[in-house]
Structure formats: structure tokens, C-alpha cells
Scaffold this motif. Sequence first.
Motif, PDB file in Angstrom:
ATOM      1  N   ALA A   1      38.707  40.047  42.430  1.00  0.00           N
ATOM      2  CA  ALA A   1      38.385  41.495  42.991  1.00  0.00           C
ATOM      3  C   ALA A   1      37.150  41.405  44.091  1.00  0.00           C
ATOM      4  O   ALA A   1      36.416  40.509  44.139  1.00  0.00           O
ATOM      5  N   ASN A   2      37.141  42.573  44.768  1.00  0.00           N
ATOM      6  CA  ASN A   2      35.971  42.564  45.618  1.00  0.00           C
ATOM      7  C   ASN A   2      35.675  44.235  45.840  1.00  0.00           C
ATOM      8  O   ASN A   2      36.753  45.017  45.871  1.00  0.00           O
ATOM      9  N   THR A   3      34.660  44.537  46.169  1.00  0.00           N
ATOM     10  CA  THR A   3      34.234  45.746  46.460  1.00  0.00           C
ATOM     11  C   THR A   3      33.521  46.035  47.703  1.00  0.00           C
ATOM     12  O   THR A   3      32.732  45.243  48.295  1.00  0.00           O
ATOM     13  N   GLY A   4      34.095  47.126  48.576  1.00  0.00           N
ATOM     14  CA  GLY A   4      33.705  47.310  50.122  1.00  0.00           C
ATOM     15  C   GLY A   4      33.735  45.871  50.835  1.00  0.00           C
ATOM     16  O   GLY A   4      32.882  45.774  51.558  1.00  0.00           O
ATOM     17  N   GLY A   5      34.955  44.994  50.670  1.00  0.00           N
ATOM     18  CA  GLY A   5      35.008  44.012  51.511  1.00  0.00           C
ATOM     19  C   GLY A   5      34.161  42.635  51.013  1.00  0.00           C
ATOM     20  O   GLY A   5      34.368  41.624  51.592  1.00  0.00           O
ATOM     21  N   LYS A   6      33.082  43.052  50.008  1.00  0.00           N
ATOM     22  CA  LYS A   6      32.340  41.932  49.519  1.00  0.00           C
ATOM     23  C   LYS A   6      33.072  41.341  48.283  1.00  0.00           C
ATOM     24  O   LYS A   6      33.289  41.980  47.392  1.00  0.00           O
ATOM     25  N   PRO A   7      33.294  40.048  48.459  1.00  0.00           N
ATOM     26  CA  PRO A   7      34.111  39.390  47.200  1.00  0.00           C
ATOM     27  C   PRO A   7      33.259  39.469  45.968  1.00  0.00           C
ATOM     28  O   PRO A   7      31.873  39.163  46.147  1.00  0.00           O
ATOM     29  N   ILE A   8      33.780  39.762  44.790  1.00  0.00           N
ATOM     30  CA  ILE A   8      33.098  39.461  43.442  1.00  0.00           C
ATOM     31  C   ILE A   8      33.423  38.188  42.918  1.00  0.00           C
ATOM     32  O   ILE A   8      34.607  37.934  42.667  1.00  0.00           O
ATOM     33  N   ILE A   9      32.537  37.380  42.404  1.00  0.00           N
ATOM     34  CA  ILE A   9      32.891  35.806  42.100  1.00  0.00           C
ATOM     35  C   ILE A   9      32.713  35.743  40.588  1.00  0.00           C
ATOM     36  O   ILE A   9      31.602  36.216  40.046  1.00  0.00           O
ATOM     37  N   ASP A  10      33.723  35.449  39.958  1.00  0.00           N
ATOM     38  CA  ASP A  10      33.738  35.085  38.595  1.00  0.00           C
ATOM     39  C   ASP A  10      33.252  33.577  38.346  1.00  0.00           C
ATOM     40  O   ASP A  10      33.889  32.701  38.654  1.00  0.00           O
ATOM     41  N   GLU A  11      32.041  33.562  38.010  1.00  0.00           N
ATOM     42  CA  GLU A  11      31.446  31.977  38.039  1.00  0.00           C
ATOM     43  C   GLU A  11      32.206  31.141  37.318  1.00  0.00           C
ATOM     44  O   GLU A  11      32.424  29.977  37.470  1.00  0.00           O
ATOM     45  N   LYS A  12      32.483  31.586  36.073  1.00  0.00           N
ATOM     46  CA  LYS A  12      33.364  30.565  35.169  1.00  0.00           C
ATOM     47  C   LYS A  12      34.367  30.145  35.639  1.00  0.00           C
ATOM     48  O   LYS A  12      34.783  28.908  35.713  1.00  0.00           O
ATOM     49  N   ALA A  13      35.382  31.135  36.261  1.00  0.00           N
ATOM     50  CA  ALA A  13      36.677  30.560  36.813  1.00  0.00           C
ATOM     51  C   ALA A  13      36.341  29.816  38.198  1.00  0.00           C
ATOM     52  O   ALA A  13      37.104  28.890  38.530  1.00  0.00           O
ATOM     53  N   LYS A  14      35.257  30.014  38.858  1.00  0.00           N
ATOM     54  CA  LYS A  14      34.759  29.378  39.943  1.00  0.00           C
ATOM     55  C   LYS A  14      34.533  27.790  39.515  1.00  0.00           C
ATOM     56  O   LYS A  14      34.903  26.903  40.277  1.00  0.00           O
ATOM     57  N   SER A  15      33.905  27.728  38.576  1.00  0.00           N
ATOM     58  CA  SER A  15      33.527  26.222  38.132  1.00  0.00           C
ATOM     59  C   SER A  15      34.631  25.474  37.543  1.00  0.00           C
ATOM     60  O   SER A  15      35.120  24.443  37.912  1.00  0.00           O
ATOM     61  N   SER A  16      35.692  26.383  37.050  1.00  0.00           N
ATOM     62  CA  SER A  16      36.873  25.670  36.670  1.00  0.00           C
ATOM     63  C   SER A  16      37.665  25.316  37.656  1.00  0.00           C
ATOM     64  O   SER A  16      38.383  24.340  37.875  1.00  0.00           O
TER      65      SER A  16
ATOM     66  N   SER B   1      47.071  22.138  42.852  1.00  0.00           N
ATOM     67  CA  SER B   1      47.588  22.194  41.502  1.00  0.00           C
ATOM     68  C   SER B   1      47.753  23.464  41.229  1.00  0.00           C
ATOM     69  O   SER B   1      47.045  24.322  41.547  1.00  0.00           O
ATOM     70  N   LEU B   2      48.487  23.760  39.928  1.00  0.00           N
ATOM     71  CA  LEU B   2      48.581  25.037  39.472  1.00  0.00           C
ATOM     72  C   LEU B   2      47.349  25.491  38.816  1.00  0.00           C
ATOM     73  O   LEU B   2      47.048  26.689  38.930  1.00  0.00           O
ATOM     74  N   ASP B   3      46.619  24.532  38.119  1.00  0.00           N
ATOM     75  CA  ASP B   3      45.320  24.884  37.695  1.00  0.00           C
ATOM     76  C   ASP B   3      44.498  25.166  38.588  1.00  0.00           C
ATOM     77  O   ASP B   3      43.732  26.229  38.731  1.00  0.00           O
ATOM     78  N   ALA B   4      44.554  24.618  39.714  1.00  0.00           N
ATOM     79  CA  ALA B   4      43.582  24.747  40.840  1.00  0.00           C
ATOM     80  C   ALA B   4      43.884  26.326  41.533  1.00  0.00           C
ATOM     81  O   ALA B   4      43.090  27.516  41.839  1.00  0.00           O
ATOM     82  N   TRP B   5      45.169  26.363  41.732  1.00  0.00           N
ATOM     83  CA  TRP B   5      45.519  27.920  42.280  1.00  0.00           C
ATOM     84  C   TRP B   5      45.382  28.988  41.435  1.00  0.00           C
ATOM     85  O   TRP B   5      44.832  30.197  41.907  1.00  0.00           O
ATOM     86  N   GLU B   6      45.508  28.735  40.007  1.00  0.00           N
ATOM     87  CA  GLU B   6      45.287  29.989  39.162  1.00  0.00           C
ATOM     88  C   GLU B   6      43.707  30.354  39.075  1.00  0.00           C
ATOM     89  O   GLU B   6      43.373  31.373  38.874  1.00  0.00           O
ATOM     90  N   SER B   7      42.831  29.065  38.689  1.00  0.00           N
ATOM     91  CA  SER B   7      41.350  29.393  38.817  1.00  0.00           C
ATOM     92  C   SER B   7      40.970  30.043  39.861  1.00  0.00           C
ATOM     93  O   SER B   7      39.976  30.831  39.861  1.00  0.00           O
ATOM     94  N   ARG B   8      41.357  29.583  41.206  1.00  0.00           N
ATOM     95  CA  ARG B   8      40.981  30.061  42.253  1.00  0.00           C
ATOM     96  C   ARG B   8      41.122  31.412  42.377  1.00  0.00           C
ATOM     97  O   ARG B   8      40.213  32.351  42.809  1.00  0.00           O
ATOM     98  N   ASN B   9      42.333  31.984  42.235  1.00  0.00           N
ATOM     99  CA  ASN B   9      42.571  33.362  42.381  1.00  0.00           C
ATOM    100  C   ASN B   9      42.114  34.097  41.340  1.00  0.00           C
ATOM    101  O   ASN B   9      41.427  35.329  41.549  1.00  0.00           O
ATOM    102  N   LEU B  10      41.381  33.585  39.996  1.00  0.00           N
ATOM    103  CA  LEU B  10      40.576  34.380  38.937  1.00  0.00           C
ATOM    104  C   LEU B  10      39.412  34.495  39.569  1.00  0.00           C
ATOM    105  O   LEU B  10      38.549  35.440  39.309  1.00  0.00           O
ATOM    106  N   ALA B  11      38.831  33.401  40.175  1.00  0.00           N
ATOM    107  CA  ALA B  11      37.356  33.442  40.704  1.00  0.00           C
ATOM    108  C   ALA B  11      37.269  34.383  41.775  1.00  0.00           C
ATOM    109  O   ALA B  11      36.285  34.935  41.958  1.00  0.00           O
TER     110      ALA B  11
END
Length: 255
Positions: A174-189, A161-171
Motif C-alpha cells: 500500500a502507499n499513501t500520497g505517493g509514498k510507499p508504506i513498508i511492511d517490515e516483516k514482509a520486507k525481511s522475508s 522465485s515465487l516466494d520472493a515475488w509474493e513477499s516483495r508485493n506484500l512488503a
Amino acid sequence: MAEDVQNTPGSLVQATHVAREAALRKAANGIPYAIFGDTGIADQDLDRMVQAVPAAIAAALTRKLYYFVPLALSESRGEPTMIATAYTPEFSDQAICHRNVPLDGLDGVFISTRLLGDRFALAFEFFINVGHAFVDVAGVPADFDQLVWGQVLADVRGETSLDAWESRNLALAANTGGKPIIDEKAKSSYLEASFSDAVAIYLLSLAVDFDYSELREREYPLLAPQALAERLRLAARLFPPNPGYEFSIRYRRRG
């Protein structure tokens, strides 16, 4: 009397009136629902659609009352929700797929059967409502969390769904040095959106035969079929089908 209202062509009544006059039924799975006006759908088809919800999911929907009506109109500020007792082009232009109305401490969900066009679209609208309501009560199972987040980290293509697609991208924005940085609020959504989607698609598969490509949208790519199959198989294990319903996935051969 309800009979007088329903036989008046092109009339409007308040949703609260429908709730008072329409006779509530209770499916074998325990979901209460009513049919009002010229819905354009055979009662037995609506009965089978409601009963497709597995008992384990239906048991969580204790605050929901579902009303299948011809058209639920968009709500003007400060005005009550109105229901058209039959289809007219004028009312259709003002209608919305569903409208939630508070009813004595419960949540009445009025679904526009004549706006949705066919049994597939109507069933999906109903099951999307059920999926979201279930997640609001039960949350996301740990097994689903583990499966779906593993798919995200593996960069599986697409979403449901569009909601899942957008929140997944927000979650994973960004990443640093190849390690993903997780936005926990967006991940929960994201997990809530993807789980409610999976529940809805699973229920749709129990009620009607359909081709996965029918769910395609322009705004985002659909989830890869194998990844969706993994989600649906998990849903079937968590919430086995009711008697008389069968879950199956069939793959189309290329060429």
C-alpha cells in the motif's frame, strides 16, 4: 551390509539406515556428503557440483550432511523417511525432491537424483538447499540489502522465485500520497528469499552453463536480466569462486 541393500532392485530402506551405511566424503570446501544407490549421476559430476560451493559459504554449513540418493519418498505422518535404492515408476510417484531428516543433532538432507531428471535440475535443487541453509546461518549482507531494496523502490521488473515475488508485493502492498508504506516483516522475508535465490543461481552458474530463461516460471515474471546480473556480481564479490571454477555472465545479442 550396505552392499546387500543396494543390490536389491526396487528395495526401500530407512533414511537413518542410509546415514549409517553410506560412506561420507568431504569435499575440498569442507561439505560432507554421501552417494547411495543407483543415482543415475556419475560420481565425478556430483563431486564437482558439491565442490562448486565457495569456501566462504561452505564454512557456514557445519550442521548439514548431504545424501544423494535415487529417490527420497514423501513422509507419512509418524512414519520414518524411506529411501528407494533404485528408480521404479511406483517409487517415483511417491517421491519428493528432497527430505530433511534429523541425524544425531545434525540435519541430513536427502536429495532425489532420479526425480530431478538432469544435472541442471539436480544442481539447482542442491544449490537452493545450500542458499536457504546459508541465509539461516549468516543472514542477508548489508550490501545485498541495499542493492536489492533499491531495485524494488525503482520498480525493477520481476523476481527470482515465487516466494520472493509474493513477499516483495506484500512488503509494498500500500502507499499513501505517493509514498510507499513498508511492511517490515514482509520486507525481511523478501530480502531473505531474494538473497537465497541469488546465492543458488550464482552457484548454479559456477557448476553448469545455462540460459537464464531456463529458470522461467508461469506464476511470476523473471527478474530483469540486468538486475539479476547486479545481484550475481555482488554475490561473486562476497563469495569468490573456488579454484577451478569461473563466474561469468554472457548476454545474447538480439536478432
